[in-house]
Design a protein around this motif. Structure first.
Motif, PDB file in Angstrom:
ATOM      1  N   SER A 102      -1.169 -16.962   5.088  1.00 34.52           N
ATOM      2  CA  SER A 102      -1.007 -15.518   4.877  1.00 34.52           C
ATOM      3  C   SER A 102      -1.913 -14.730   5.825  1.00 34.52           C
ATOM      4  O   SER A 102      -1.478 -13.749   6.442  1.00 34.52           O
ATOM      5  N   VAL A 103      -3.160 -15.154   5.936  1.00 38.45           N
ATOM      6  CA  VAL A 103      -4.087 -14.447   6.826  1.00 38.45           C
ATOM      7  C   VAL A 103      -3.679 -14.644   8.288  1.00 38.45           C
ATOM      8  O   VAL A 103      -3.746 -13.712   9.098  1.00 38.45           O
ATOM      9  N   SER A 104      -3.215 -15.849   8.620  1.00 37.87           N
ATOM     10  CA  SER A 104      -2.730 -16.092   9.993  1.00 37.87           C
ATOM     11  C   SER A 104      -1.554 -15.171  10.305  1.00 37.87           C
ATOM     12  O   SER A 104      -1.450 -14.623  11.416  1.00 37.87           O
ATOM     13  N   LEU A 105      -0.658 -14.997   9.328  1.00 37.92           N
ATOM     14  CA  LEU A 105       0.478 -14.089   9.514  1.00 37.92           C
ATOM     15  C   LEU A 105      -0.031 -12.671   9.748  1.00 37.92           C
ATOM     16  O   LEU A 105       0.450 -11.960  10.639  1.00 37.92           O
ATOM     17  N   VAL A 121       9.137  -1.200  14.332  1.00 35.48           N
ATOM     18  CA  VAL A 121       9.781  -1.975  13.244  1.00 35.48           C
ATOM     19  C   VAL A 121       9.378  -3.446  13.333  1.00 35.48           C
ATOM     20  O   VAL A 121       9.326  -4.029  14.416  1.00 35.48           O
ATOM     21  N   ILE A 122       9.123  -4.022  12.145  1.00 37.05           N
ATOM     22  CA  ILE A 122       8.951  -5.476  12.025  1.00 37.05           C
ATOM     23  C   ILE A 122      10.153  -5.987  11.235  1.00 37.05           C
ATOM     24  O   ILE A 122      10.462  -5.460  10.159  1.00 37.05           O
ATOM     25  N   VAL A 123      10.830  -7.010  11.759  1.00 42.09           N
ATOM     26  CA  VAL A 123      12.012  -7.555  11.074  1.00 42.09           C
ATOM     27  C   VAL A 123      11.654  -8.892  10.428  1.00 42.09           C
ATOM     28  O   VAL A 123      11.070  -9.773  11.068  1.00 42.09           O
ATOM     29  N   VAL A 124      12.039  -9.012   9.153  1.00 38.47           N
ATOM     30  CA  VAL A 124      11.810 -10.237   8.365  1.00 38.47           C
ATOM     31  C   VAL A 124      13.102 -10.510   7.613  1.00 38.47           C
ATOM     32  O   VAL A 124      13.854  -9.580   7.321  1.00 38.47           O
ATOM     33  N   TYR A 134       5.603 -10.027   2.161  1.00 36.81           N
ATOM     34  CA  TYR A 134       4.502  -9.205   1.629  1.00 36.81           C
ATOM     35  C   TYR A 134       3.536  -8.812   2.748  1.00 36.81           C
ATOM     36  O   TYR A 134       3.075  -7.665   2.829  1.00 36.81           O
ATOM     37  N   ILE A 135       3.199  -9.786   3.579  1.00 34.18           N
ATOM     38  CA  ILE A 135       2.244  -9.488   4.664  1.00 34.18           C
ATOM     39  C   ILE A 135       2.874  -8.510   5.659  1.00 34.18           C
ATOM     40  O   ILE A 135       2.220  -7.563   6.123  1.00 34.18           O
ATOM     41  N   ALA A 136       4.160  -8.716   5.965  1.00 34.37           N
ATOM     42  CA  ALA A 136       4.828  -7.789   6.898  1.00 34.37           C
ATOM     43  C   ALA A 136       4.808  -6.373   6.326  1.00 34.37           C
ATOM     44  O   ALA A 136       4.558  -5.404   7.059  1.00 34.37           O
ATOM     45  N   ALA A 137       5.041  -6.251   5.010  1.00 35.71           N
ATOM     46  CA  ALA A 137       5.009  -4.923   4.379  1.00 35.71           C
ATOM     47  C   ALA A 137       3.598  -4.334   4.462  1.00 35.71           C
ATOM     48  O   ALA A 137       3.423  -3.139   4.745  1.00 35.71           O
ATOM     49  N   GLY A 144       1.533   2.059  10.014  1.00 34.35           N
ATOM     50  CA  GLY A 144       2.534   3.131  10.049  1.00 34.35           C
ATOM     51  C   GLY A 144       3.851   2.674  10.659  1.00 34.35           C
ATOM     52  O   GLY A 144       4.522   3.447  11.353  1.00 34.35           O
ATOM     53  N   LEU A 145       4.234   1.437  10.414  1.00 34.39           N
ATOM     54  CA  LEU A 145       5.494   0.897  10.928  1.00 34.39           C
ATOM     55  C   LEU A 145       6.512   0.801   9.791  1.00 34.39           C
ATOM     56  O   LEU A 145       6.207   1.108   8.645  1.00 34.39           O
ATOM     57  N   GLN A 146       7.716   0.318  10.128  1.00 34.78           N
ATOM     58  CA  GLN A 146       8.711   0.073   9.072  1.00 34.78           C
ATOM     59  C   GLN A 146       9.022  -1.410   9.005  1.00 34.78           C
ATOM     60  O   GLN A 146       9.037  -2.090  10.027  1.00 34.78           O
ATOM     61  N   LEU A 147       9.330  -1.840   7.792  1.00 32.01           N
ATOM     62  CA  LEU A 147       9.790  -3.208   7.581  1.00 32.01           C
ATOM     63  C   LEU A 147      11.300  -3.163   7.472  1.00 32.01           C
ATOM     64  O   LEU A 147      11.843  -2.359   6.711  1.00 32.01           O
TER      65      LEU A 147
END
Ligand SMILES: Cc1ncc(COP(=O)(O)O)c(C=O)c1O
Length: 415
Positions: A102-105, A121-124, A134-137, A144-147
């Motif tokens: 999780s921390v590496s992510l 944007v980060i895409v998952v 969860y980490i991406a969110a 200040g990005l969007q998931l």
């Protein structure tokens, strides 16, 4: 018990001709247990217990603080990285080991987003292991990005000119389905995005070629197929193309260029040394270092051949002995990791009934849908004969409806 066309003698023959015949002797597998949960927690390699006793008694107990130098505690990360590197197709110097996955992510998602400041944007994908989403969110919230969620059947469809990072799990934790790493990475790059791969269900089980795929970032745990022990530290890989520019956000003293100079201002160490944050988890690293000896002399081709042979046999036996099961793992080799899963209305209780018989798999919830019974095939220690016996047990439990026993209905905290 039904008799089909595959016999136990067939399974025994496959064990004799397996490219990994003999590596099981490198592990301690309890008598009477068929362990099909190495995709959750790998079995105990021989040598780990003695190493841990020596680290605790001699290095810590007697050596005390002197062991940081005398026992080479600072060199553990480099040694482990060199052992993991060939399993994922990279150079050891391009890995860091020591955080949780999780921390590496978190660290690498922040670094990736900072490399594409003009994108937001980060895409998952939505069926990914929850921590990835969860980490991406959390990273999106922080920066200040969007998931954005993508369709696992076509992740690239969600990647447009706004996307900084596409982050995917190479082998799905529920279904065992495997993505085409090279093709998807190339597609992400063609759209100007970076690609990150979570290798938790790949490293040590399926060949991974991060370099060949030209990936950007990767993370992976070491407590599953790498057998490092419960909570063993994860690895982080950053492509050498990006290491000079990629900045990780947890700027602790161990990632400083000169940690013992005790300077006021942070200056990151070069390369992956700058991805360390706090003091190295020496006990956990020592366990992992000893555990990785189980891979000595084993090639990723041998691992893959053994893994596919085991999962092919399991699938064929399920088809014969328990026809009609809702198997969710792809039959196509190119799309299959090293586990086989099926959906069942009583999946949790079924897994519990199997555990009572000594066949250890596990269960994963899947929202409103029927849950998933998962069976992992760690190629270093699972045998074809065990696969045969496991399917006999599954057929017997279902035939006798043992899984309907109320004793198996109550959920444990860890499923
Ligand atoms: C794909 C994937 N990512 C991450 C994790 C867990 O992350 P952590 O090591 O932080 O607990 C798991 C655990 O099973 C996983 O399957």
């Amino acid at each position: 018990m039904t008799t089909g066309t595959i016999t136990r003698a067939d399974a025994e023959r496959l064990d004799v001709s397996s490219p990994l015949a003999g590596t099981r002797e490198r592990f301690r597998i309890p008598e009477g247990v068929i362990y099909l949960d190495g995709n959750s927690l790998g079995a105990l390699p021989l040598g780990v217990a003695d190493r841990m006793a020596s680290v605790v008694e001699d290095e810590w107990g007697t050596g005390l603080i002197r062991s940081w130098n005398a026992a080479g505690w600072m060199e553990l990360v480099g040694r482990i990285s060199a052992r993991i590197a060939p399993l994922v197709g990279v150079r050891g110097e391009d890995l860091h080991v020591g955080d949780s996955t999780s921390v590496s992510l978190f660290k690498s998602m922040v670094a990736a987003a900072r490399l594409r400041p003009e994108r937001s944007v980060i895409v998952v994908e939505p069926s990914t292991f929850p921590t990835d989403g969860y980490i991406a969110a959390g990273v999106a919230d922080l920066l200040g990005l969007q998931l954005r969620w993508c369709d696992p059947a076509d992740p690239l469809a969600a990647v447009d000119e706004d996307v900084a990072l596409l982050s995917l799990t190479h082998v799905d934790f529920r279904t065992g389905a495997m993505f085409d790493m090279a093709g998807i990475t190339a597609g992400a790059h063609a759209r100007g995005a970076l690609a990150q791969w979570d290798l938790c269900h790949s490293a040590g089980a399926v060949p991974v070629d991060l370099t060949g795929a030209d990936a950007d970032f990767a993370v992976g745990c070491s407590y599953k197929y790498l057998n490092g022990g419960p909570g063993a530290p994860a690895f982080t890989w950053v492509s050498p193309r990006l290491q000079d520019q990629a900045r990780q956000p947890v700027t602790g003293w161990m990632g400083h260029a000169a940690p013992f100079a005790m300077q006021r201002d942070y200056a990151a160490a070069d390369g992956m040394a700058g991805w360390a944050s706090g003091t190295h988890p020496v006990l956990a690293l020592s366990s992992l270092d000893a555990a990785l000896g189980a891979f000595d002399g084993v090639s990723t081709d041998q691992l893959r051949a053994a893994s596919l042979s085991l999962t092919d046999l399991f699938l064929a036996l399920l088809d014969e002995r328990v026809p009609g099961l809702d198997v969710v793992t792809p039959s196509d080799h190119a799309r299959r990791g090293s586990q086989v899963s099926f959906r069942h209305p009583h999946a949790y209780a079924l897994v519990q009934a199997l555990i009572a018989r000594g066949v250890i798999g596990d269960y994963r919830d899947d929202g409103d849908r029927d849950g998933i019974a998962r069976f992992g095939f760690a190629p270093l220690y699972v045998t074809h004969t065990e696969v045969y016996d496991a399917v006999e047990h599954i057929a017997a439990v279902l035939a006798a409806e043992e899984h309907l026993d109320p004793a198996y209905a109550t959920r444990n905290a860890v499923t």
